[in-house]
Design an enzyme around this catalytic site. Structure first.
Site, mmCIF file in Angstrom:
data_model
loop_
_atom_site.group_PDB
_atom_site.id
_atom_site.type_symbol
_atom_site.label_atom_id
_atom_site.label_comp_id
_atom_site.label_asym_id
_atom_site.label_seq_id
_atom_site.Cartn_x
_atom_site.Cartn_y
_atom_site.Cartn_z
ATOM 1 N N PHE A 1 0.952 4.892 1.016
ATOM 2 C CA PHE A 1 0.742 5.645 1.908
ATOM 3 C C PHE A 1 1.587 7.180 1.621
ATOM 4 O O PHE A 1 2.734 6.945 1.159
ATOM 5 C CB PHE A 1 0.733 5.628 2.938
ATOM 6 C CG PHE A 1 -0.147 4.532 3.438
ATOM 7 C CD1 PHE A 1 -0.837 4.634 4.567
ATOM 8 C CD2 PHE A 1 1.045 2.840 3.695
ATOM 9 C CE1 PHE A 1 -1.223 3.074 5.055
ATOM 10 C CE2 PHE A 1 0.054 1.988 4.396
ATOM 11 C CZ PHE A 1 -1.140 2.548 5.117
ATOM 12 N N THR B 1 0.670 -1.168 -0.108
ATOM 13 C CA THR B 1 -0.151 -0.018 -0.330
ATOM 14 C C THR B 1 1.416 1.428 -0.332
ATOM 15 O O THR B 1 1.985 1.263 0.539
ATOM 16 C CB THR B 1 -0.993 0.335 0.604
ATOM 17 O OG1 THR B 1 -1.922 -0.941 1.316
ATOM 18 C CG2 THR B 1 -1.816 1.395 1.328
#
Length: 376
Positions: free
Chosen positions: A275, A273
């Protein structure tokens, strides 16, 4: 049929006439730039460009070449504009900037033990971290000055973008000043003493449930979407029910006193992921990545016209994504990530062109790019 050598000689003869005319046109373009500088006028004049294109088509004997004539004159005008920019270069726009601080007040969405918490801790080793229930709460806290930075997820390598965060970037006056890729290793967490066969219902964030779909489908569990992976783990711990489990990071098990019933249950083992770190102002440090957004007029070829500016100035576009405009069905805005920084001459020129050629242009951020790291 004429011989190819003969045809090529004809083309060379035409080029012998074209190149001096091209050179003359560029010389006149310089003179136009000098006039515009004295008059305080901008380089881009959309009304004049349409007039030139219409005249080019009108001068054709064979109208079947209309599209090619427009493309040809568009290229010539682009080169003329480049000559004008060299004569009157565009300066970098003034934007508020401040030094980056690793000891700042930082907010993240979720709770302790979430992947957002992990990203915030890794990026701000000495920061004062505060958890917020929702993504928009983080943006509001930055907007009000309650925190200096926020850490929120923007995309996942398996399930794609976090659309809510993209929309919030457009809504709030915040900038991306950093990014951090976190490897996602989902675990099935249950209460102490529970076994996998005891579990009937699994809670987690919708994206996490999707990332672990293959494992969860085989188990035949009842899946319930929850606000956050770590919050789901906290809720299961409080319930103390062996029939309930959560999909979350292994760190959440330690924090909330849960057992790890299964490790690495995400379908994609190289699951990351991305960020982003957001702030009210840009950073004045080094940068090698730029993010922008814009909307387009609903006309044929508009996106192509914009993207060619990046190619012309040698700027690598690493990502483009479209998002629907709220309250405007059938219309979209685009988000583009570029390699480079806002201080380079080529980027300044390209972004100037893009801003003048689009609607609602916005610089979303300038920052140092980060890449997913291989597992050690």
């Amino acid at each position: 049929m004429k011989d190819i050598k003969e045809l090529r000689k004809k083309i060379d003869a035409i080029d012998d006439k074209m190149i001096p005319l091209f050179e003359s046109r560029m010389d006149v373009a310089k003179q136009v730039a000098e006039y515009k500088r004295a008059a305080g006028a901008g380089v881009l004049q959309s009304g004049r460009e349409k007039e030139v294109l219409d005249l080019a088509v009108a001068r054709l004997k064979d109208k079947s070449y209309a599209n090619e004539a427009r493309d040809f004159m568009t290229a010539v005008m682009d080169l003329s504009k480049e000559v004008q920019f060299k004569t009157n270069p565009v300066e970098q726009p003034e934007r508020e900037r401040r030094p980056f601080s690793g000891k700042a007040k930082v907010g993240f969405q979720g709770t302790k033990g979430s992947y957002s918490n992990q990203a915030a801790e890794e990026y701000f080793a000495e920061g004062e971290l505060t958890a917020y229930p929702a993504f928009e709460d983080v943006f509001r806290a930055i907007d009000s000055g309650e925190i200096e930075y926020g850490v929120v997820p923007l995309e996942n390598s398996s399930v794609g973008s976090v659309v809510e965060v993209y929309d919030l970037l457009g809504k709030y006056n915040c900038f991306i000043v950093g990014e951090k890729w976190i490897r996602i290793n989902h675990c099935l967490l249950g209460v102490k003493g529970a076994k996998t066969e005891d579990v009937k219902t699994v809670y987690s964030k919708g994206e996490a449930l999707g990332q672990a779909h293959d494992y969860l489908a085989k188990g035949g569990f009842n899946l319930v979407s929850y606000a956050n992976t770590a919050l789901a783990a906290e809720m299961v711990a409080k319930k103390g029910d062996k029939s309930l489990a959560a999909v979350a990071a292994e760190s959440a098990a330690k924090i909330y006193g849960l057992d790890v019933l299964a490790k690495g249950i995400n379908s994609d083992k190289d699951n990351f992921t991305r960020f982003i770190v957001i702030s009210k102002t840009l950073s004045d440090g080094e940068a090698d990545k730029v993010s922008i957004s814009f909307t387009l007029n609903n006309e044929s070829g508009e996106l192509y016209k914009v993207l060619r500016f990046f190619s012309r100035y040698g700027i690598n576009m690493v990502k483009i994504e479209s998002r629907p405009l709220k309250n405007n069905p059938g219309s979209y805005y685009f988000v583009v990530d570029l390699e480079g920084n806002c201080k380079s001459r080529d980027m300044i020129q390209a972004l100037y062109y893009v801003e003048k050629s689009t609607v609602n242009f916005k610089l979303l951020g300038e920052y140092v790019k980060n890449a997913p790291q291989e597992e050690k």
